[in-house]
Design a protein around this motif. Structure first.
Motif, PDB file in Angstrom:
ATOM      1  N   LEU A 105      -0.248 -90.982  56.962  1.00 58.80           N
ATOM      2  CA  LEU A 105      -1.142 -89.893  57.352  1.00 58.80           C
ATOM      3  C   LEU A 105      -1.994 -90.273  58.558  1.00 58.80           C
ATOM      4  O   LEU A 105      -2.371 -89.416  59.363  1.00 58.80           O
ATOM      5  N   VAL A 106      -2.285 -91.567  58.689  1.00 52.87           N
ATOM      6  CA  VAL A 106      -3.120 -92.021  59.812  1.00 52.87           C
ATOM      7  C   VAL A 106      -2.286 -92.316  61.052  1.00 52.87           C
ATOM      8  O   VAL A 106      -2.646 -91.952  62.174  1.00 52.87           O
ATOM      9  N   ILE A 107      -1.129 -92.964  60.852  1.00 55.33           N
ATOM     10  CA  ILE A 107      -0.343 -93.464  61.984  1.00 55.33           C
ATOM     11  C   ILE A 107       0.553 -92.388  62.578  1.00 55.33           C
ATOM     12  O   ILE A 107       0.637 -92.250  63.809  1.00 55.33           O
ATOM     13  N   VAL A 108       1.245 -91.633  61.726  1.00 57.70           N
ATOM     14  CA  VAL A 108       2.243 -90.685  62.221  1.00 57.70           C
ATOM     15  C   VAL A 108       1.567 -89.607  63.055  1.00 57.70           C
ATOM     16  O   VAL A 108       0.635 -88.949  62.591  1.00 57.70           O
ATOM     17  N   PRO A 109       2.032 -89.415  64.311  1.00 56.16           N
ATOM     18  CA  PRO A 109       1.437 -88.372  65.136  1.00 56.16           C
ATOM     19  C   PRO A 109       1.811 -86.985  64.636  1.00 56.16           C
ATOM     20  O   PRO A 109       2.898 -86.766  64.128  1.00 56.16           O
ATOM     21  N   GLY A 110       0.897 -86.049  64.800  1.00 53.86           N
ATOM     22  CA  GLY A 110       1.166 -84.685  64.374  1.00 53.86           C
ATOM     23  C   GLY A 110      -0.124 -83.914  64.217  1.00 53.86           C
ATOM     24  O   GLY A 110      -1.231 -84.475  64.218  1.00 53.86           O
ATOM     25  N   ASP A 111       0.011 -82.604  64.056  1.00 49.84           N
ATOM     26  CA  ASP A 111      -1.158 -81.768  63.899  1.00 49.84           C
ATOM     27  C   ASP A 111      -1.603 -81.765  62.439  1.00 49.84           C
ATOM     28  O   ASP A 111      -1.027 -82.413  61.576  1.00 49.84           O
ATOM     29  N   VAL A 112      -2.651 -80.992  62.167  1.00 52.74           N
ATOM     30  CA  VAL A 112      -3.212 -80.946  60.820  1.00 52.74           C
ATOM     31  C   VAL A 112      -2.207 -80.355  59.840  1.00 52.74           C
ATOM     32  O   VAL A 112      -2.084 -80.797  58.690  1.00 52.74           O
ATOM     33  N   THR A 113      -1.423 -79.360  60.287  1.00 51.22           N
ATOM     34  CA  THR A 113      -0.446 -78.725  59.400  1.00 51.22           C
ATOM     35  C   THR A 113       0.603 -79.727  58.928  1.00 51.22           C
ATOM     36  O   THR A 113       0.963 -79.764  57.741  1.00 51.22           O
ATOM     37  N   SER A 114       1.088 -80.557  59.838  1.00 50.23           N
ATOM     38  CA  SER A 114       2.094 -81.565  59.460  1.00 50.23           C
ATOM     39  C   SER A 114       1.526 -82.563  58.466  1.00 50.23           C
ATOM     40  O   SER A 114       2.200 -82.962  57.506  1.00 50.23           O
ATOM     41  N   ARG A 115       0.280 -82.959  58.670  1.00 47.01           N
ATOM     42  CA  ARG A 115      -0.336 -83.914  57.750  1.00 47.01           C
ATOM     43  C   ARG A 115      -0.538 -83.295  56.368  1.00 47.01           C
ATOM     44  O   ARG A 115      -0.367 -83.967  55.344  1.00 47.01           O
ATOM     45  N   LEU A 116      -0.884 -82.023  56.321  1.00 45.26           N
ATOM     46  CA  LEU A 116      -1.042 -81.351  55.031  1.00 45.26           C
ATOM     47  C   LEU A 116       0.299 -81.234  54.307  1.00 45.26           C
ATOM     48  O   LEU A 116       0.378 -81.416  53.085  1.00 45.26           O
ATOM     49  N   TRP A 117       1.359 -80.921  55.058  1.00 43.92           N
ATOM     50  CA  TRP A 117       2.694 -80.869  54.457  1.00 43.92           C
ATOM     51  C   TRP A 117       3.080 -82.240  53.911  1.00 43.92           C
ATOM     52  O   TRP A 117       3.644 -82.353  52.812  1.00 43.92           O
ATOM     53  N   LEU A 118       2.803 -83.292  54.675  1.00 46.57           N
ATOM     54  CA  LEU A 118       3.135 -84.649  54.236  1.00 46.57           C
ATOM     55  C   LEU A 118       2.363 -85.009  52.973  1.00 46.57           C
ATOM     56  O   LEU A 118       2.919 -85.620  52.038  1.00 46.57           O
ATOM     57  N   LEU A 119       1.093 -84.620  52.896  1.00 49.96           N
ATOM     58  CA  LEU A 119       0.299 -84.884  51.700  1.00 49.96           C
ATOM     59  C   LEU A 119       0.839 -84.113  50.505  1.00 49.96           C
ATOM     60  O   LEU A 119       0.919 -84.644  49.385  1.00 49.96           O
ATOM     61  N   LEU A 120       1.239 -82.856  50.723  1.00 54.36           N
ATOM     62  CA  LEU A 120       1.810 -82.051  49.641  1.00 54.36           C
ATOM     63  C   LEU A 120       3.100 -82.672  49.109  1.00 54.36           C
ATOM     64  O   LEU A 120       3.319 -82.735  47.885  1.00 54.36           O
ATOM     65  N   ILE A 121       3.958 -83.155  50.016  1.00 56.67           N
ATOM     66  CA  ILE A 121       5.217 -83.771  49.589  1.00 56.67           C
ATOM     67  C   ILE A 121       4.946 -85.061  48.809  1.00 56.67           C
ATOM     68  O   ILE A 121       5.634 -85.358  47.815  1.00 56.67           O
ATOM     69  N   ALA A 122       3.922 -85.817  49.233  1.00 55.54           N
ATOM     70  CA  ALA A 122       3.562 -87.029  48.491  1.00 55.54           C
ATOM     71  C   ALA A 122       3.120 -86.683  47.070  1.00 55.54           C
ATOM     72  O   ALA A 122       3.491 -87.364  46.100  1.00 55.54           O
ATOM     73  N   ILE A 123       2.356 -85.609  46.918  1.00 57.14           N
ATOM     74  CA  ILE A 123       1.922 -85.177  45.580  1.00 57.14           C
ATOM     75  C   ILE A 123       3.119 -84.709  44.761  1.00 57.14           C
ATOM     76  O   ILE A 123       3.226 -85.002  43.555  1.00 57.14           O
ATOM     77  N   LEU A 124       4.042 -83.979  45.399  1.00 52.52           N
ATOM     78  CA  LEU A 124       5.230 -83.506  44.688  1.00 52.52           C
ATOM     79  C   LEU A 124       6.101 -84.664  44.210  1.00 52.52           C
ATOM     80  O   LEU A 124       6.717 -84.580  43.141  1.00 52.52           O
ATOM     81  N   LEU A 125       6.165 -85.746  44.978  1.00 54.16           N
ATOM     82  CA  LEU A 125       6.939 -86.908  44.561  1.00 54.16           C
ATOM     83  C   LEU A 125       6.379 -87.517  43.279  1.00 54.16           C
ATOM     84  O   LEU A 125       7.120 -87.828  42.342  1.00 54.16           O
ATOM     85  N   VAL A 126       5.061 -87.677  43.234  1.00 55.72           N
ATOM     86  CA  VAL A 126       4.437 -88.235  42.032  1.00 55.72           C
ATOM     87  C   VAL A 126       4.613 -87.286  40.853  1.00 55.72           C
ATOM     88  O   VAL A 126       4.948 -87.701  39.733  1.00 55.72           O
ATOM     89  N   ALA A 127       4.386 -85.987  41.102  1.00 55.02           N
ATOM     90  CA  ALA A 127       4.537 -85.005  40.025  1.00 55.02           C
ATOM     91  C   ALA A 127       5.981 -84.954  39.520  1.00 55.02           C
ATOM     92  O   ALA A 127       6.225 -84.830  38.314  1.00 55.02           O
ATOM     93  N   GLY A 128       6.956 -85.048  40.440  1.00 57.79           N
ATOM     94  CA  GLY A 128       8.356 -85.036  40.034  1.00 57.79           C
ATOM     95  C   GLY A 128       8.716 -86.241  39.182  1.00 57.79           C
ATOM     96  O   GLY A 128       9.436 -86.117  38.181  1.00 57.79           O
ATOM     97  N   CYS A 129       8.227 -87.420  39.560  1.00 59.71           N
ATOM     98  CA  CYS A 129       8.485 -88.623  38.753  1.00 59.71           C
ATOM     99  C   CYS A 129       7.891 -88.475  37.362  1.00 59.71           C
ATOM    100  O   CYS A 129       8.519 -88.852  36.358  1.00 59.71           O
ATOM    101  N   TRP A 130       6.680 -87.918  37.282  1.00 62.74           N
ATOM    102  CA  TRP A 130       6.033 -87.736  35.978  1.00 62.74           C
ATOM    103  C   TRP A 130       6.805 -86.737  35.121  1.00 62.74           C
ATOM    104  O   TRP A 130       7.030 -86.971  33.930  1.00 62.74           O
ATOM    105  N   LEU A 131       7.209 -85.619  35.728  1.00 64.92           N
ATOM    106  CA  LEU A 131       7.969 -84.619  34.977  1.00 64.92           C
ATOM    107  C   LEU A 131       9.298 -85.190  34.480  1.00 64.92           C
ATOM    108  O   LEU A 131       9.697 -84.967  33.332  1.00 64.92           O
ATOM    109  N   GLY A 132      10.004 -85.908  35.373  1.00 65.35           N
ATOM    110  CA  GLY A 132      11.294 -86.461  34.979  1.00 65.35           C
ATOM    111  C   GLY A 132      11.189 -87.469  33.854  1.00 65.35           C
ATOM    112  O   GLY A 132      12.045 -87.504  32.960  1.00 65.35           O
ATOM    113  N   SER A 133      10.161 -88.321  33.877  1.00 61.00           N
ATOM    114  CA  SER A 133      10.001 -89.328  32.833  1.00 61.00           C
ATOM    115  C   SER A 133       9.426 -88.749  31.546  1.00 61.00           C
ATOM    116  O   SER A 133       9.721 -89.234  30.458  1.00 61.00           O
ATOM    117  N   ARG A 134       8.622 -87.683  31.671  1.00 63.00           N
ATOM    118  CA  ARG A 134       7.964 -87.106  30.491  1.00 63.00           C
ATOM    119  C   ARG A 134       8.877 -86.154  29.739  1.00 63.00           C
ATOM    120  O   ARG A 134       8.858 -86.102  28.505  1.00 63.00           O
TER     121      ARG A 134
END
Length: 378
Positions: A105-134
């Motif tokens: 989020l700090v290093i990768v160049p991009g606008d605010v929208t790209s950083r928000l998308w990247l943060l959302l995908i990071a949250i989805l990855l954690v949520a997906g792992c939790w759903l799959g294991s649970r």
């Protein structure tokens, strides 16, 4: 200290060799760091990062690529959670994952929208792992169907139509095209390879000799030759009013090539199954299709997981040859970036970057292979 004395300085010549290797490694590391920090011009990566990732895909439609990435990331995380369970949710892994996401989020160049998308995908990855294991018992029967249904959705988002602005496949470039071609080719070549392996071991002479002929012919040809044949010769066998897209012809070449090698890998697993298991299944009254599906294939595929994943890794890297037949994937887009006047001669930076991308994906597939082997062996 005892370990060092026993393994590195046990004799005078071992000590001399150890000192020489340490000096050589120090010199190489110092030269690499000096080049990477002082001499290298990493602006070629930051300036052209969007070209490396999505090529000439219209910038106004990047939201569709982000949605595709979110879908693929979520299903991948759920699949990982189903197969590997709570191992992916251990505190050290979560801490390392959080650190990597924060750095991106700090290093990768991009606008605010790209950083928000990247943060959302990071949250989805954690949520997906939790759903799959649970909820793995509930999700497992539907996982293959979900992946199968996601492919048309992804292709619709990328290509458009049915209410979305069409985007020509000529604009699908960079890492986007590499991942798409590799995924589609892997999904299609695996079942074809299994069928060819079963056909080669069949008792029907016509089926067996056809499969042997196909496998031996394809394995005797280089991939680049098959790709050129798929681009030039394949349209000659189709009706004149049917024109296949270059991307489809590239997929056809990769699938035809990979299926032959996949068949030999699977055949090795089939030969490892004792004949007594087949005879026992027949004695229980199981017909041939049930014997193959329930007895033979599960054991054969488990025995050759390393070879199958190795074939998948090779197929992923072989997509770099598509640039020679007019498809601008990751290696092709790298050559076009090196043609920019301000970045002439920046070969090391560009090829180190795409080499790192290839290594990350290949290592993830290798890691998944080892995890599957460990899980199935228990």
């Amino acid at each position: 200290m005892t370990w060092l004395r026993k393994n590195l300085f046990s004799t005078w010549y071992n000590s001399l060799l150890t000192v020489f290797c340490l000096v050589l490694l120090s010199w190489m590391v110092w030269g690499l760091l000096n080049w990477a920090i002082i001499q290298a011009q990493w602006t070629v990566i930051g300036t052209n990062l969007h070209l490396f990732l999505v090529g000439r895909f219209p910038q106004a439609l990047y939201w569709r690529v982000w949605i595709v990435l979110a879908i693929a990331s979520t299903f991948s995380a759920i699949t990982g959670g189903v197969f590997f369970g709570k191992q992916l949710l251990q505190k050290p892994l979560i801490a390392g994952y959080t650190l990597i996401v924060g750095l991106l989020l700090v290093i990768v160049p991009g606008d605010v929208t790209s950083r928000l998308w990247l943060l959302l995908i990071a949250i989805l990855l954690v949520a997906g792992c939790w759903l799959g294991s649970r909820f793995n018992q509930v999700i497992t029967p539907w996982l293959s169907l979900a992946w199968l249904l996601s492919f048309p959705l992804i292709l619709w988002l990328l290509g458009g139509g049915f209410g979305l602005q069409p985007v020509s496949t000529n604009l699908w470039n960079g890492l986007l095209l590499t991942l798409l071609m590799a995924a589609v080719s892997i999904v299609l070549s695996f079942p074809i390879g299994v069928l060819l392996a079963l056909g080669r071991t069949s008792h029907l002479p016509l089926v067996r000799w056809f499969c042997i002929f196909y496998i031996e012919i394809v394995r005797g040809l280089p991939l680049i030759g098959i790709l050129f044949l798929a681009q030039v010769m394949l349209p000659l066998f189709l009706p004149t009013d049917l024109r296949l897209d270059r991307l489809l012809r590239g997929v056809a070449g990769l699938v035809l090539f990979s299926a032959a090698y996949m068949a030999e890998n699977v055949r090795g697993g089939l030969q490892a199954i004792p004949r007594g298991q087949v005879e026992a299944a027949n004695a229980l009254g199981l017909n041939t299709p049930l014997v193959v599906m329930l007895i033979i294939l599960p054991q054969a595929l488990r025995a050759v997981i390393p070879a199958i994943v190795g074939q998948f890794i090779g197929l992923f890297k072989d997509t770099s040859l598509l640039s020679l037949v007019g498809l601008v994937e990751l290696t092709g887009i790298a050559r076009s970036i090196l043609a920019q006047p301000q970045f002439l001669g920046r070969y090391a930076e560009v090829y180190l970057f795409i080499g790192l991308i290839y290594w990350i994906f290949c290592y993830l597939m290798s890691l998944a292979s080892r995890r599957l082997e460990r899980q199935f062996s228990q």
